[in-house]
Design a protein around this motif. Sequence first.
Motif, mmCIF file in Angstrom:
data_model
loop_
_atom_site.group_PDB
_atom_site.id
_atom_site.type_symbol
_atom_site.label_atom_id
_atom_site.label_comp_id
_atom_site.label_asym_id
_atom_site.label_seq_id
_atom_site.Cartn_x
_atom_site.Cartn_y
_atom_site.Cartn_z
ATOM 1 N N PHE A 137 0.835 -1.197 0.000
ATOM 2 C CA PHE A 137 0.000 0.000 0.000
ATOM 3 C C PHE A 137 0.879 1.258 0.000
ATOM 4 O O PHE A 137 0.604 2.226 -0.706
ATOM 5 N N LYS A 138 1.947 1.235 0.770
ATOM 6 C CA LYS A 138 2.846 2.380 0.841
ATOM 7 C C LYS A 138 3.521 2.635 -0.513
ATOM 8 O O LYS A 138 3.720 3.786 -0.908
ATOM 9 N N LYS A 139 3.821 1.556 -1.210
ATOM 10 C CA LYS A 139 4.441 1.680 -2.526
ATOM 11 C C LYS A 139 3.485 2.350 -3.504
ATOM 12 O O LYS A 139 3.889 3.192 -4.313
ATOM 13 N N GLN A 140 2.195 1.971 -3.433
ATOM 14 C CA GLN A 140 1.197 2.567 -4.312
ATOM 15 C C GLN A 140 0.998 4.049 -3.991
ATOM 16 O O GLN A 140 0.848 4.884 -4.882
ATOM 17 N N LEU A 141 1.010 4.380 -2.713
ATOM 18 C CA LEU A 141 0.862 5.783 -2.294
ATOM 19 C C LEU A 141 2.042 6.623 -2.780
ATOM 20 O O LEU A 141 1.863 7.767 -3.214
ATOM 21 N N ALA A 142 3.236 6.038 -2.719
ATOM 22 C CA ALA A 142 4.430 6.742 -3.183
ATOM 23 C C ALA A 142 4.352 6.991 -4.692
ATOM 24 O O ALA A 142 4.751 8.051 -5.181
ATOM 25 N N LYS A 143 3.814 6.015 -5.410
ATOM 26 C CA LYS A 143 3.663 6.144 -6.865
ATOM 27 C C LYS A 143 2.717 7.290 -7.219
ATOM 28 O O LYS A 143 2.949 8.027 -8.180
ATOM 29 N N ASP A 144 1.652 7.423 -6.445
ATOM 30 C CA ASP A 144 0.682 8.498 -6.700
ATOM 31 C C ASP A 144 1.056 9.800 -5.996
ATOM 32 O O ASP A 144 0.277 10.762 -5.973
ATOM 33 N N LYS A 145 2.244 9.827 -5.396
ATOM 34 C CA LYS A 145 2.770 11.012 -4.717
ATOM 35 C C LYS A 145 1.839 11.528 -3.613
ATOM 36 O O LYS A 145 1.561 12.712 -3.514
ATOM 37 N N ILE A 146 1.372 10.603 -2.794
ATOM 38 C CA ILE A 146 0.494 10.963 -1.682
ATOM 39 C C ILE A 146 1.293 10.929 -0.386
ATOM 40 O O ILE A 146 1.848 9.898 -0.014
ATOM 41 N N TYR A 147 1.368 12.084 0.285
ATOM 42 C CA TYR A 147 2.014 12.150 1.595
ATOM 43 C C TYR A 147 0.943 11.858 2.644
ATOM 44 O O TYR A 147 -0.045 12.571 2.771
ATOM 45 N N TYR A 148 1.144 10.805 3.427
ATOM 46 C CA TYR A 148 0.111 10.362 4.355
ATOM 47 C C TYR A 148 0.501 10.539 5.818
ATOM 48 O O TYR A 148 -0.264 10.223 6.717
ATOM 49 N N GLY A 149 1.676 11.078 6.081
ATOM 50 C CA GLY A 149 2.162 11.189 7.450
ATOM 51 C C GLY A 149 1.333 12.121 8.321
ATOM 52 O O GLY A 149 1.305 11.975 9.540
ATOM 53 N N ALA A 150 0.679 13.124 7.710
ATOM 54 C CA ALA A 150 -0.093 14.095 8.497
ATOM 55 C C ALA A 150 -1.356 13.486 9.089
ATOM 56 O O ALA A 150 -1.903 13.980 10.058
ATOM 57 N N GLY A 151 -1.831 12.389 8.499
ATOM 58 C CA GLY A 151 -2.956 11.659 9.064
ATOM 59 C C GLY A 151 -4.323 12.269 8.814
ATOM 60 O O GLY A 151 -4.485 13.238 8.075
ATOM 61 N N ILE A 152 -5.330 11.686 9.468
ATOM 62 C CA ILE A 152 -6.715 12.138 9.358
ATOM 63 C C ILE A 152 -7.323 12.228 10.759
ATOM 64 O O ILE A 152 -6.789 11.656 11.708
ATOM 65 N N ASP A 153 -8.420 12.942 10.876
ATOM 66 C CA ASP A 153 -9.123 13.053 12.155
ATOM 67 C C ASP A 153 -10.424 12.270 12.105
ATOM 68 O O ASP A 153 -11.229 12.451 11.175
ATOM 69 N N ILE A 154 -10.631 11.423 13.108
ATOM 70 C CA ILE A 154 -11.859 10.625 13.200
ATOM 71 C C ILE A 154 -12.619 11.036 14.449
ATOM 72 O O ILE A 154 -12.053 11.079 15.541
ATOM 73 N N ARG A 155 -13.884 11.356 14.280
ATOM 74 C CA ARG A 155 -14.728 11.755 15.415
ATOM 75 C C ARG A 155 -15.654 10.606 15.782
ATOM 76 O O ARG A 155 -16.146 9.885 14.916
ATOM 77 N N PHE A 156 -15.896 10.461 17.087
ATOM 78 C CA PHE A 156 -16.784 9.402 17.564
ATOM 79 C C PHE A 156 -17.366 9.843 18.902
ATOM 80 O O PHE A 156 -17.088 10.949 19.398
ATOM 81 N N TYR A 157 -18.184 8.993 19.502
ATOM 82 C CA TYR A 157 -18.866 9.355 20.743
ATOM 83 C C TYR A 157 -18.603 8.319 21.822
ATOM 84 O O TYR A 157 -18.477 7.126 21.530
ATOM 85 N N LYS A 201 -18.744 3.295 26.454
ATOM 86 C CA LYS A 201 -18.709 2.632 25.149
ATOM 87 C C LYS A 201 -18.628 3.681 24.043
ATOM 88 O O LYS A 201 -19.331 4.685 24.079
ATOM 89 N N HIS A 202 -17.747 3.417 23.072
ATOM 90 C CA HIS A 202 -17.629 4.386 21.978
ATOM 91 C C HIS A 202 -18.252 3.845 20.698
ATOM 92 O O HIS A 202 -18.236 2.648 20.417
ATOM 93 N N SER A 203 -18.799 4.763 19.900
ATOM 94 C CA SER A 203 -19.498 4.391 18.667
ATOM 95 C C SER A 203 -19.668 5.626 17.793
ATOM 96 O O SER A 203 -19.221 6.723 18.144
ATOM 97 N N GLY A 204 -20.336 5.437 16.644
ATOM 98 C CA GLY A 204 -20.654 6.559 15.770
ATOM 99 C C GLY A 204 -19.442 7.193 15.115
ATOM 100 O O GLY A 204 -19.318 8.410 15.044
#
Length: 267
Positions: free
Chosen positions: A182-202, A208-211
């Motif tokens: 997967f990392k090789k494919q991301l490198a090919k498409d020049k996608i920098y993924y180190g900054a990450g994403i934010d996931i919200r939940f409750y 107990k967490h969900s949503g």
Amino acid sequence: MKKNIFFLLLLLSIFSCKQNLEESSPLDTSKIIKLPKLENIHTYIQLPKSEDRICRNGIKWAKKDIEKGELVFSMPSGEGDYDLRQEKYIRILCKKHNLIFRFEMIDDAPVEEGMQGCYGAYMDNMIAKKFNSNFKQNLLNEADIMLSKSNDTIRSWDCDIKPKIEGLTSENSIHILLDAKFKKQLAKDKIYYGAGIDIRFYIDKKGKHSGYHLDDYNRLEKNNREKYKVQFVKAGIDQLKKYQKCSAGEIKGQKVITKQTIRTYFN
């Protein structure tokens, strides 16, 4: 003899220059406002400095509102974040006591020097005269109790005791190791993924967490990122679900429902 006279004249010249310099550029203390500490603002408004236009204008506006029959329950609000966790219930209680709830904007960097918050301080004094000195704080506490007994969703950082997810090395982030393919494919498409994403939940009152849902995806590079959006989000949620043991957030000793945001980093 001539040398002594010359030396004497030189000393007189230096002394005269120093004296003239001091006289020509004195420190203009009339333009400096020494601001009192914030906890003394209720005393300061009794006699604000004549140069302090910010405070004097605040008092002037407060007096005008009172003349209109508006006694205001004022709360300070800084730039960027205007939320008060118990605002919903403060408004209900203010209405009950014939008060108007209002935020007073406090600038992080005021244009001119002066004491901010004098509008609210003046209103506080008027409220204390009408009710009692502890009335405002008691109303905030009452609103907090109403909030804690409700099923409202609270932001995690607004809790007295924040919710906790056991097993996380950080209270607001997780790290996921991506497979080499997967990392090789991301490198090919020049996608920098180190900054990450934010996931919200409750997290509910039982811990107990969900949503789960995507809160912020813009930290990833734009090029072809939509192509991998589902994979990134799924990987983040799957990892988050592994941490099942949680403790609920608390307000006034009562467990509350909270919303939480976790930063998901990919390595």
